[in-house]
Design a protein around this motif. Structure first.
Motif, PDB file in Angstrom:
ATOM      1  N   ASN A 282      -8.399   2.753 -10.558  1.00 24.86           N
ATOM      2  CA  ASN A 282      -7.509   3.988 -10.520  1.00 24.86           C
ATOM      3  C   ASN A 282      -7.055   3.814  -8.894  1.00 24.86           C
ATOM      4  OD1 ASN A 282      -9.700   5.307 -12.590  1.00 24.86           O
ATOM      5  ND2 ASN A 282      -7.763   5.689 -12.985  1.00 24.86           N
ATOM      6  N   GLN A 283      -7.700   3.663  -7.930  1.00 25.52           N
ATOM      7  CA  GLN A 283      -7.409   3.766  -6.653  1.00 25.52           C
ATOM      8  C   GLN A 283      -6.356   2.681  -6.427  1.00 25.52           C
ATOM      9  OE1 GLN A 283     -10.376   3.980  -7.797  1.00 25.52           O
ATOM     10  NE2 GLN A 283     -11.956   4.854  -6.608  1.00 25.52           N
ATOM     11  N   GLU A 284      -6.446   1.333  -6.967  1.00 28.15           N
ATOM     12  CA  GLU A 284      -5.680   0.375  -6.812  1.00 28.15           C
ATOM     13  C   GLU A 284      -4.258   0.737  -7.228  1.00 28.15           C
ATOM     14  OE1 GLU A 284      -6.946  -3.732  -7.873  1.00 28.15           O
ATOM     15  OE2 GLU A 284      -8.108  -3.860  -6.048  1.00 28.15           O
ATOM     16  N   ILE A 285      -4.180   1.370  -8.527  1.00 25.17           N
ATOM     17  CA  ILE A 285      -2.763   1.652  -9.114  1.00 25.17           C
ATOM     18  C   ILE A 285      -2.126   2.736  -8.135  1.00 25.17           C
ATOM     19  CG2 ILE A 285      -1.813   2.865 -10.895  1.00 25.17           C
ATOM     20  CD1 ILE A 285      -4.237   1.651 -12.873  1.00 25.17           C
ATOM     21  N   LEU A 286      -3.144   3.895  -7.409  1.00 20.20           N
ATOM     22  CA  LEU A 286      -2.637   4.912  -6.813  1.00 20.20           C
ATOM     23  C   LEU A 286      -2.216   4.093  -5.421  1.00 20.20           C
ATOM     24  CD1 LEU A 286      -2.458   7.771  -5.724  1.00 20.20           C
ATOM     25  CD2 LEU A 286      -4.776   7.591  -4.901  1.00 20.20           C
ATOM     26  N   GLU A 287      -2.767   3.417  -4.909  1.00 18.87           N
ATOM     27  CA  GLU A 287      -2.083   2.661  -3.671  1.00 18.87           C
ATOM     28  C   GLU A 287      -0.890   1.842  -3.901  1.00 18.87           C
ATOM     29  OE1 GLU A 287      -6.627   2.444  -1.727  1.00 18.87           O
ATOM     30  OE2 GLU A 287      -5.717   0.641  -2.466  1.00 18.87           O
ATOM     31  N   ASP A 288      -0.743   1.319  -4.976  1.00 18.21           N
ATOM     32  CA  ASP A 288       0.533   0.590  -5.533  1.00 18.21           C
ATOM     33  C   ASP A 288       1.662   1.601  -5.394  1.00 18.21           C
ATOM     34  OD1 ASP A 288      -0.777  -2.008  -5.530  1.00 18.21           O
ATOM     35  OD2 ASP A 288      -0.748  -1.999  -7.781  1.00 18.21           O
ATOM     36  N   ARG A 289       1.440   2.599  -6.106  1.00 18.89           N
ATOM     37  CA  ARG A 289       2.466   3.479  -6.090  1.00 18.89           C
ATOM     38  C   ARG A 289       2.948   4.253  -4.640  1.00 18.89           C
ATOM     39  NH1 ARG A 289       1.327   5.896 -12.368  1.00 18.89           N
ATOM     40  NH2 ARG A 289       1.151   3.837 -13.241  1.00 18.89           N
ATOM     41  N   LEU A 290       1.698   4.673  -4.002  1.00 21.78           N
ATOM     42  CA  LEU A 290       1.999   5.215  -2.785  1.00 21.78           C
ATOM     43  C   LEU A 290       2.775   4.379  -1.878  1.00 21.78           C
ATOM     44  CD1 LEU A 290      -1.551   6.664  -1.924  1.00 21.78           C
ATOM     45  CD2 LEU A 290       0.398   8.050  -2.546  1.00 21.78           C
ATOM     46  N   ALA A 291       2.638   3.016  -1.791  1.00 23.45           N
ATOM     47  CA  ALA A 291       3.530   2.171  -0.962  1.00 23.45           C
ATOM     48  C   ALA A 291       4.870   2.209  -1.805  1.00 23.45           C
ATOM     49  CB  ALA A 291       2.782   0.774  -1.148  1.00 23.45           C
ATOM     50  N   VAL A 292       5.119   2.381  -2.600  1.00 22.84           N
ATOM     51  CA  VAL A 292       6.389   2.398  -3.228  1.00 22.84           C
ATOM     52  C   VAL A 292       7.373   3.505  -2.544  1.00 22.84           C
ATOM     53  CG1 VAL A 292       7.926   3.060  -5.250  1.00 22.84           C
ATOM     54  CG2 VAL A 292       6.066   1.479  -5.712  1.00 22.84           C
ATOM     55  N   TRP A 293       6.779   4.611  -2.283  1.00 22.52           N
ATOM     56  CA  TRP A 293       7.465   5.646  -1.779  1.00 22.52           C
ATOM     57  C   TRP A 293       7.975   5.574  -0.285  1.00 22.52           C
ATOM     58  CZ3 TRP A 293       9.667   9.510  -4.137  1.00 22.52           C
ATOM     59  CH2 TRP A 293       9.266  10.011  -5.243  1.00 22.52           C
ATOM     60  N   ASP A 294       7.251   4.724   0.386  1.00 17.66           N
ATOM     61  CA  ASP A 294       7.466   4.610   1.805  1.00 17.66           C
ATOM     62  C   ASP A 294       7.972   3.157   2.035  1.00 17.66           C
ATOM     63  OD1 ASP A 294       7.046   6.928   3.606  1.00 17.66           O
ATOM     64  OD2 ASP A 294       5.041   6.981   2.276  1.00 17.66           O
ATOM     65  N   GLY A 295       8.222   2.432   0.965  1.00 23.08           N
ATOM     66  CA  GLY A 295       8.746   0.982   1.161  1.00 23.08           C
ATOM     67  C   GLY A 295       7.813   0.304   1.957  1.00 23.08           C
TER      68      GLY A 295
ATOM     69  N   SER B   4      -4.178   9.072   2.839  1.00 20.33           N
ATOM     70  CA  SER B   4      -3.642   7.796   2.513  1.00 20.33           C
ATOM     71  C   SER B   4      -3.025   7.571   3.973  1.00 20.33           C
ATOM     72  CB  SER B   4      -2.543   7.635   1.172  1.00 20.33           C
ATOM     73  OG  SER B   4      -1.766   8.303   1.491  1.00 20.33           O
ATOM     74  N   ILE B   5      -3.099   5.874   3.884  1.00 20.14           N
ATOM     75  CA  ILE B   5      -2.196   5.581   5.008  1.00 20.14           C
ATOM     76  C   ILE B   5      -1.213   4.255   4.316  1.00 20.14           C
ATOM     77  CG2 ILE B   5      -3.413   6.001   6.981  1.00 20.14           C
ATOM     78  CD1 ILE B   5      -4.625   3.193   6.978  1.00 20.14           C
ATOM     79  N   ALA B   6      -0.170   3.835   5.035  1.00 18.76           N
ATOM     80  CA  ALA B   6       0.446   2.869   4.377  1.00 18.76           C
ATOM     81  C   ALA B   6       1.447   2.114   5.366  1.00 18.76           C
ATOM     82  CB  ALA B   6       1.498   3.391   3.331  1.00 18.76           C
ATOM     83  N   GLY B   7       1.451   0.763   5.244  1.00 18.78           N
ATOM     84  CA  GLY B   7       2.141   0.229   6.334  1.00 18.78           C
ATOM     85  C   GLY B   7       2.046  -1.426   5.975  1.00 18.78           C
ATOM     86  N   ALA B   8       2.362  -2.283   7.131  1.00 17.70           N
ATOM     87  CA  ALA B   8       2.235  -3.783   6.806  1.00 17.70           C
ATOM     88  C   ALA B   8       0.806  -3.895   6.795  1.00 17.70           C
ATOM     89  CB  ALA B   8       2.863  -4.395   8.087  1.00 17.70           C
TER      90      ALA B   8
ATOM     91  N   ILE C  52       2.930   2.987  10.692  1.00 17.60           N
ATOM     92  CA  ILE C  52       1.908   3.269   9.640  1.00 17.60           C
ATOM     93  C   ILE C  52       2.374   4.702   9.468  1.00 17.60           C
ATOM     94  CG2 ILE C  52      -0.391   3.874   9.435  1.00 17.60           C
ATOM     95  CD1 ILE C  52      -0.988   1.589  11.468  1.00 17.60           C
ATOM     96  N   VAL C  53       2.293   4.985   8.096  1.00 15.24           N
ATOM     97  CA  VAL C  53       2.582   6.470   7.700  1.00 15.24           C
ATOM     98  C   VAL C  53       1.360   7.163   7.082  1.00 15.24           C
ATOM     99  CG1 VAL C  53       3.774   5.702   5.398  1.00 15.24           C
ATOM    100  CG2 VAL C  53       4.199   8.121   6.507  1.00 15.24           C
ATOM    101  N   CYS C  54       1.025   8.409   7.594  1.00 18.73           N
ATOM    102  CA  CYS C  54      -0.372   8.691   7.112  1.00 18.73           C
ATOM    103  C   CYS C  54       0.004  10.192   6.289  1.00 18.73           C
ATOM    104  CB  CYS C  54      -1.191   9.276   8.125  1.00 18.73           C
ATOM    105  SG  CYS C  54      -1.517   8.087   9.726  1.00 18.73           S
ATOM    106  N   TYR C  55      -0.849  10.430   5.307  1.00 20.54           N
ATOM    107  CA  TYR C  55      -0.658  11.634   4.504  1.00 20.54           C
ATOM    108  C   TYR C  55      -1.912  12.222   4.231  1.00 20.54           C
ATOM    109  CZ  TYR C  55       3.847  10.001   3.291  1.00 20.54           C
ATOM    110  OH  TYR C  55       5.392   9.470   3.307  1.00 20.54           O
TER     111      TYR C  55
END
Length: 435
Positions: free
Chosen positions: A92-105, A262-266, A243-246
């Motif tokens: 569940n967490q991996e699917i969520l993280e995949d989709r969160l990354a989509v929103w911010d590219g 969450s956080i997202a980035g390179a 890095i973008v944080c939510y």
């Protein structure tokens, strides 16, 4: 190896490839939220991802288990090739993280048990004794408190600058931070932004910060808390942030029934954070991750409706004789802030500050008189919320610091929900009569 033999180091089942384009067309995030990262064939054909309530996962072979742990521990680059243990990763967490990354590219994303867990692990992963963190003000009180009161215990210091600072001011602060770091035997570890700032909606010129960091020759990441506008109304990675944080509790969760972050980035910035999360824990639990997957399917619709409502409500409030001012991004009067908004933002959001004529007593009378809007902290839910930051979310901030940041006693923070806009206007109108 014969055709009938299975490589013991690889999973027996591999998920279907993640489709992001059709006929050369890049699919929109709202479309990808319906299935990206999930393969029904791996879950008995279930259309929606089940909730995987398990603490650990069976390995295909001993060799596969060894390979997974080589990735988890960093002995082999690239991370785990499969599921290992729910403190590290889970479906569940991996699917969520995949989709969160989509929103911010973003190249990679990580989920956490709360927004503050995400921020704290991020800061700890990138800062060491003697380092300096540069951050904007205002910040969410818990973020500012963690940097000032806790990171300092481990020999990490900070320098801050106002959200609306000019390039010249940013350059000056970075020079000061470099000198301080050299004196302490450390480095500038991170430039941490919050834009819009909580609760004033002050905007940061992310492009100017990027240019200043590059000009200063710094190799630290630029992180930004995008909770107030993301993921729909601002995409900071496109303007120079790393890095973008939510707080996923807010708009992404959107129903005031969960806590997550969450956080997202390179990957080069995410890997250190992932390793520390693996050690400390703090990953989002599977039930919350599943709820967030459900919420992501409607996040665009909810945010659009809330934004439309906010515009109508603020148009009413701006004309009311008992209102001194509005910190609403759709009504910016300051030319510099308007310029940042035009370059960085895709919408005005639905959270804003309302300045009443008077002080705490007048704010309390207004808040106590509300009938539809709920008197509660947080934001970004389906319901409209109102609170008094100076005596609630930012009470721990020193009084002088609150005044410096514009968090005054006559400021009410409002987050507009998806109710009928005219009903909300009627509620605010009758509540203002009590002021």
């Amino acid at each position: 190896m014969s055709d009938n033999e299975i490589d013991p180091t690889t999973p027996r089942k591999n998920p279907q490839p993640k489709v992001k384009t059709i006929g050369g067309r890049q699919l929109k995030p709202s479309t990808l939220m319906m299935g990206h990262g999930y393969d029904p064939t791996l879950s008995e054909g279930s259309l929606k991802a089940p909730i995987f309530l398990t603490s650990t996962f069976a390995f295909e072979s001993a060799a596969a288990g060894k390979r997974h742990f080589e990735g988890i521990t960093g002995k082999r680059p690239g991370g785990a090739d499969g599921l290992v243990y729910s403190r590290f990763n889970a479906p569940n967490q991996e699917i969520l993280e995949d989709r969160l990354a989509v929103w911010d590219g973003a190249e990679d994303a990580l989920s956490f048990s709360s927004g503050m867990t995400a921020i704290c692990v991020l800061l700890m992963a990138h800062a060491s004794q003697g380092d300096v963190i540069v951050h904007t003000g205002p910040l969410y009180a818990a973020t500012e408190g963690f940097i000032a009161k806790w990171m300092s215990r481990w020999g990490v210091s900070y320098i801050d600058f106002p959200a609306g600072a000019t390039r010249e001011k940013i350059d000056s602060v970075l020079d000061e931070a470099k000198a301080k770091a050299a004196e302490q035997g450390g480095k500038v570890a991170m430039v941490y932004l919050e834009s819009p700032g909580n609760p004033t909606n002050a905007l940061v010129d992310v492009e100017a910060v990027r240019a200043a960091v590059d000009a200063a020759g710094l190799e630290c990441p630029i992180a930004i808390d995008n909770t107030f506008l993301g993921p729909l109304w601002q995409r900071p990675l496109e303007h120079g942030a790393d890095i973008v944080c939510y707080s996923l509790t807010k708009y992404v969760g959107g129903h005031s029934d969960l806590v997550a972050g969450s956080i997202a980035g390179a990957k080069k910035w995410m890997d250190a954070v992932r390793m520390l999360r693996n050690t400390m824990g703090g990953i989002c639990d599977p039930n919350t991750a599943w709820m967030l997957l459900r919420s992501l399917e409607t996040v665009e619709l909810r945010m659009q409706r809330a934004g439309e409502n906010a515009a109508k409500v603020c148009d009413f409030l701006a004309k009311h004789p008992k209102v001194e001012g509005l910190g609403y991004l759709g009504m910016i009067k300051d030319e510099r802030q308007k310029d940042i908004y035009d370059r960085h933002c895709l919408g005005a959001g639905s959270t804003f500050s309302l300045l009443l004529k008077g002080g705490e007593a007048e704010c309390f009378r207004f808040l106590d008189a509300l009938k539809i809007a709920k008197l509660a902290v947080s934001l970004g839910g389906t319901e409209t919320l109102a609170s008094h930051p100076a005596s609630m979310t930012h009470l721990s901030v020193a009084e002088g610091r609150r005044a410096e940041l514009g968090i005054t006693d006559n400021l009410v923070r409002i987050s507009i929900g998806i109710e009928d806009a005219d009903d909300l206007i009627a509620d605010f109108e009758q509540a203002l009569e009590e002021v």
